[in-house]
Design a protein around this motif. Structure first.
Motif, PDB file in Angstrom:
ATOM      1  N   ALA A   1       0.946  -1.200  -0.009  1.00 55.32           N
ATOM      2  CA  ALA A   1      -0.051  -0.047   0.135  1.00 55.32           C
ATOM      3  C   ALA A   1       0.695   1.260   0.192  1.00 55.32           C
ATOM      4  O   ALA A   1       2.044   1.199   0.669  1.00 55.32           O
ATOM      5  CB  ALA A   1      -0.896  -0.042   1.283  1.00 55.32           C
ATOM      6  N   PRO A   2       0.496   2.291  -0.783  1.00 54.33           N
ATOM      7  CA  PRO A   2      -0.864   2.353  -1.341  1.00 54.33           C
ATOM      8  C   PRO A   2      -0.739   1.859  -2.978  1.00 54.33           C
ATOM      9  O   PRO A   2       0.310   1.776  -3.416  1.00 54.33           O
ATOM     10  CB  PRO A   2      -0.964   4.034  -1.183  1.00 54.33           C
ATOM     11  CG  PRO A   2       0.323   4.494  -1.398  1.00 54.33           C
ATOM     12  CD  PRO A   2       1.194   3.595  -0.665  1.00 54.33           C
ATOM     13  N   VAL A   3      -2.129   1.824  -3.392  1.00 53.77           N
ATOM     14  CA  VAL A   3      -2.146   1.422  -4.785  1.00 53.77           C
ATOM     15  C   VAL A   3      -3.341   2.436  -5.315  1.00 53.77           C
ATOM     16  O   VAL A   3      -4.417   2.707  -4.489  1.00 53.77           O
ATOM     17  CB  VAL A   3      -2.489   0.215  -4.949  1.00 53.77           C
ATOM     18  CG1 VAL A   3      -2.574   0.023  -6.385  1.00 53.77           C
ATOM     19  CG2 VAL A   3      -1.324  -0.821  -4.547  1.00 53.77           C
ATOM     20  N   ILE A   4      -3.248   2.922  -6.594  1.00 56.99           N
ATOM     21  CA  ILE A   4      -4.530   3.573  -7.346  1.00 56.99           C
ATOM     22  C   ILE A   4      -4.549   2.977  -8.516  1.00 56.99           C
ATOM     23  O   ILE A   4      -3.572   2.418  -9.067  1.00 56.99           O
ATOM     24  CB  ILE A   4      -4.200   5.006  -7.411  1.00 56.99           C
ATOM     25  CG1 ILE A   4      -3.039   5.502  -7.975  1.00 56.99           C
ATOM     26  CG2 ILE A   4      -4.100   5.710  -6.009  1.00 56.99           C
ATOM     27  CD1 ILE A   4      -2.730   6.881  -8.754  1.00 56.99           C
ATOM     28  N   THR A   5      -5.746   3.098  -9.008  1.00 54.30           N
ATOM     29  CA  THR A   5      -6.091   2.774 -10.508  1.00 54.30           C
ATOM     30  C   THR A   5      -6.907   4.060 -10.998  1.00 54.30           C
ATOM     31  O   THR A   5      -7.598   4.563 -10.389  1.00 54.30           O
ATOM     32  CB  THR A   5      -7.106   1.222 -10.586  1.00 54.30           C
ATOM     33  OG1 THR A   5      -8.030   1.649  -9.792  1.00 54.30           O
ATOM     34  CG2 THR A   5      -6.039   0.175 -10.192  1.00 54.30           C
ATOM     35  N   ASP A   6      -6.601   4.128 -12.311  1.00 57.97           N
ATOM     36  CA  ASP A   6      -7.149   5.315 -12.900  1.00 57.97           C
ATOM     37  C   ASP A   6      -7.029   4.897 -14.422  1.00 57.97           C
ATOM     38  O   ASP A   6      -6.184   4.983 -15.138  1.00 57.97           O
ATOM     39  CB  ASP A   6      -6.036   6.624 -12.726  1.00 57.97           C
ATOM     40  CG  ASP A   6      -6.784   7.942 -13.497  1.00 57.97           C
ATOM     41  OD1 ASP A   6      -7.925   7.754 -13.383  1.00 57.97           O
ATOM     42  OD2 ASP A   6      -5.985   8.921 -13.559  1.00 57.97           O
ATOM     43  N   GLY A   7      -8.450   4.501 -14.981  1.00 53.27           N
ATOM     44  CA  GLY A   7      -8.557   3.877 -16.154  1.00 53.27           C
ATOM     45  C   GLY A   7      -7.891   2.615 -16.203  1.00 53.27           C
ATOM     46  O   GLY A   7      -7.842   1.872 -15.385  1.00 53.27           O
ATOM     47  N   ASP A   8      -6.997   2.483 -17.356  1.00 49.63           N
ATOM     48  CA  ASP A   8      -5.983   1.454 -17.525  1.00 49.63           C
ATOM     49  C   ASP A   8      -4.740   1.475 -16.525  1.00 49.63           C
ATOM     50  O   ASP A   8      -4.129   0.504 -16.620  1.00 49.63           O
ATOM     51  CB  ASP A   8      -5.567   1.514 -18.939  1.00 49.63           C
ATOM     52  CG  ASP A   8      -6.733   1.017 -19.922  1.00 49.63           C
ATOM     53  OD1 ASP A   8      -7.769   0.429 -19.321  1.00 49.63           O
ATOM     54  OD2 ASP A   8      -6.873   1.478 -20.983  1.00 49.63           O
ATOM     55  N   LEU A   9      -4.508   2.618 -15.932  1.00 46.86           N
ATOM     56  CA  LEU A   9      -3.189   2.525 -15.124  1.00 46.86           C
ATOM     57  C   LEU A   9      -3.379   1.881 -13.687  1.00 46.86           C
ATOM     58  O   LEU A   9      -4.459   2.075 -12.998  1.00 46.86           O
ATOM     59  CB  LEU A   9      -2.915   4.011 -14.815  1.00 46.86           C
ATOM     60  CG  LEU A   9      -1.722   4.534 -14.023  1.00 46.86           C
ATOM     61  CD1 LEU A   9      -0.408   4.105 -14.610  1.00 46.86           C
ATOM     62  CD2 LEU A   9      -1.671   5.895 -13.477  1.00 46.86           C
ATOM     63  N   THR A  10      -2.314   1.308 -13.152  1.00 44.85           N
ATOM     64  CA  THR A  10      -2.225   0.843 -11.768  1.00 44.85           C
ATOM     65  C   THR A  10      -0.916   1.313 -11.378  1.00 44.85           C
ATOM     66  O   THR A  10       0.027   1.130 -11.927  1.00 44.85           O
ATOM     67  CB  THR A  10      -2.484  -0.788 -11.941  1.00 44.85           C
ATOM     68  OG1 THR A  10      -3.548  -1.143 -12.212  1.00 44.85           O
ATOM     69  CG2 THR A  10      -2.175  -1.035 -10.314  1.00 44.85           C
ATOM     70  N   LEU A  11      -0.896   1.936 -10.155  1.00 44.59           N
ATOM     71  CA  LEU A  11       0.338   2.797  -9.636  1.00 44.59           C
ATOM     72  C   LEU A  11       0.328   2.459  -8.391  1.00 44.59           C
ATOM     73  O   LEU A  11      -0.562   2.874  -7.595  1.00 44.59           O
ATOM     74  CB  LEU A  11       0.321   4.147  -9.976  1.00 44.59           C
ATOM     75  CG  LEU A  11       1.463   4.781  -9.734  1.00 44.59           C
ATOM     76  CD1 LEU A  11       2.809   4.567 -10.597  1.00 44.59           C
ATOM     77  CD2 LEU A  11       1.237   6.611 -10.037  1.00 44.59           C
ATOM     78  N   SER A  12       1.554   2.176  -7.920  1.00 47.47           N
ATOM     79  CA  SER A  12       2.057   2.060  -6.505  1.00 47.47           C
ATOM     80  C   SER A  12       3.107   2.891  -6.138  1.00 47.47           C
ATOM     81  O   SER A  12       3.451   3.823  -6.956  1.00 47.47           O
ATOM     82  CB  SER A  12       2.531   0.494  -6.234  1.00 47.47           C
ATOM     83  OG  SER A  12       2.966   0.239  -4.959  1.00 47.47           O
ATOM     84  N   GLU A  13       3.400   2.943  -4.814  1.00 45.77           N
ATOM     85  CA  GLU A  13       4.337   3.875  -4.257  1.00 45.77           C
ATOM     86  C   GLU A  13       3.772   5.295  -3.939  1.00 45.77           C
ATOM     87  O   GLU A  13       3.322   5.937  -4.849  1.00 45.77           O
ATOM     88  CB  GLU A  13       5.707   4.019  -5.263  1.00 45.77           C
ATOM     89  CG  GLU A  13       6.470   2.780  -5.037  1.00 45.77           C
ATOM     90  CD  GLU A  13       7.059   2.531  -3.861  1.00 45.77           C
ATOM     91  OE1 GLU A  13       7.445   3.498  -3.019  1.00 45.77           O
ATOM     92  OE2 GLU A  13       7.234   1.042  -3.269  1.00 45.77           O
ATOM     93  N   SER A  14       4.111   5.738  -2.740  1.00 46.38           N
ATOM     94  CA  SER A  14       3.282   6.952  -2.136  1.00 46.38           C
ATOM     95  C   SER A  14       3.862   8.155  -3.012  1.00 46.38           C
ATOM     96  O   SER A  14       3.032   8.927  -3.551  1.00 46.38           O
ATOM     97  CB  SER A  14       3.760   7.048  -0.643  1.00 46.38           C
ATOM     98  OG  SER A  14       2.907   6.168   0.112  1.00 46.38           O
ATOM     99  N   GLY A  15       5.304   8.238  -3.228  1.00 47.91           N
ATOM    100  CA  GLY A  15       5.616   9.516  -3.918  1.00 47.91           C
ATOM    101  C   GLY A  15       5.285   9.631  -5.102  1.00 47.91           C
ATOM    102  O   GLY A  15       4.986  10.576  -5.627  1.00 47.91           O
TER     103      GLY A  15
END
Length: 211
Positions: free
Chosen positions: A53-67
């Motif tokens: 954690a954390p993780v976000i998704t935004d459309g087709d994007l999946t992104l990790s790492e706070s910074g």
């Protein structure tokens, strides 16, 4: 839509807070830790190969790492708000604390906790300051110079610094009595409506007050 995958009692709460401060619309999906091991559930670990954690998704994007997530949200949705531009006098301070939180302070706190846990009962405590104690001394000095890490206003540097500095809910809390500037900063954070909204959604039932 931007979705924040929030693991309870984790660094992902800072992303919820960031979006509340910026007024960025988001969907929040909550995940509960295993009550015995305190580990993230398998469905959370499967979202991103890092499994953290954390993780976000935004459309087709999946992104990790706070910074990375913080910089992504500020650049794409925040119109640069809560950051410092290169021509700002606090730009270097902003960059330092933004990267110091997870790059140095969190590892120092974790390594110090592991060293303390491994110390035999009754063994003398080293006289020299630990890495985390040196970090807290830096924090205290900085917050004696300005109310926030990058000057007079809250920025993403404060958002990312909160998790390692707040009273721990996973480990024995650290005594913050020797750090009045840090305690004053924690009070300022806990009084912010956006922080209160974020914690009310991400950690329902948890106390809002930080000191």
């Amino acid at each position: 839509m931007l979705t924040i995958h929030h693991l309870g009692v984790s660094q992902s709460e800072r992303i919820v807070w960031l979006c509340e401060e910026l007024g960025v619309p988001y969907a929040l999906k909550l995940y509960v830790r295993d009550p015995v091991t305190r580990a993230a559930p398998a469905e959370y670990r499967a979202i991103h190969p890092a499994g953290t954690a954390p993780v976000i998704t935004d459309g087709d994007l999946t992104l990790s790492e706070s910074g990375a997530i913080i910089e992504y949200i500020i650049a794409k949705y925040g119109e640069g708000r809560m950051a410092r531009a290169p021509d700002h006098p606090e730009f270097a301070s902003y960059l330092f604390w933004l990267h110091y939180a997870n790059g140095s302070l969190m590892p120092a706190i974790m390594s110090d906790r592991m060293a303390a846990a491994a110390r035999p009962a009754g063994a003398p405590i080293p006289a020299i300051p630990t890495r985390s104690e040196r970090g807290l001394a830096m924090v205290e000095a900085r917050l004696g110079q300005a109310p926030y890490f990058a000057g007079d206003e809250l920025t993403a540097a404060d958002v990312i610094m909160l998790f390692p500095l707040r009273p721990s809910r996973l480990f024995e809390p650290r005594d913050l009595t020797p750090y009045p500037n840090l305690r004053a900063w924690l009070r300022r954070i806990s009084e912010r409506p956006a922080y209160q909204r974020a914690m009310g959604q991400a950690e329902p039932g948890q106390p809002i007050a930080l000191v």
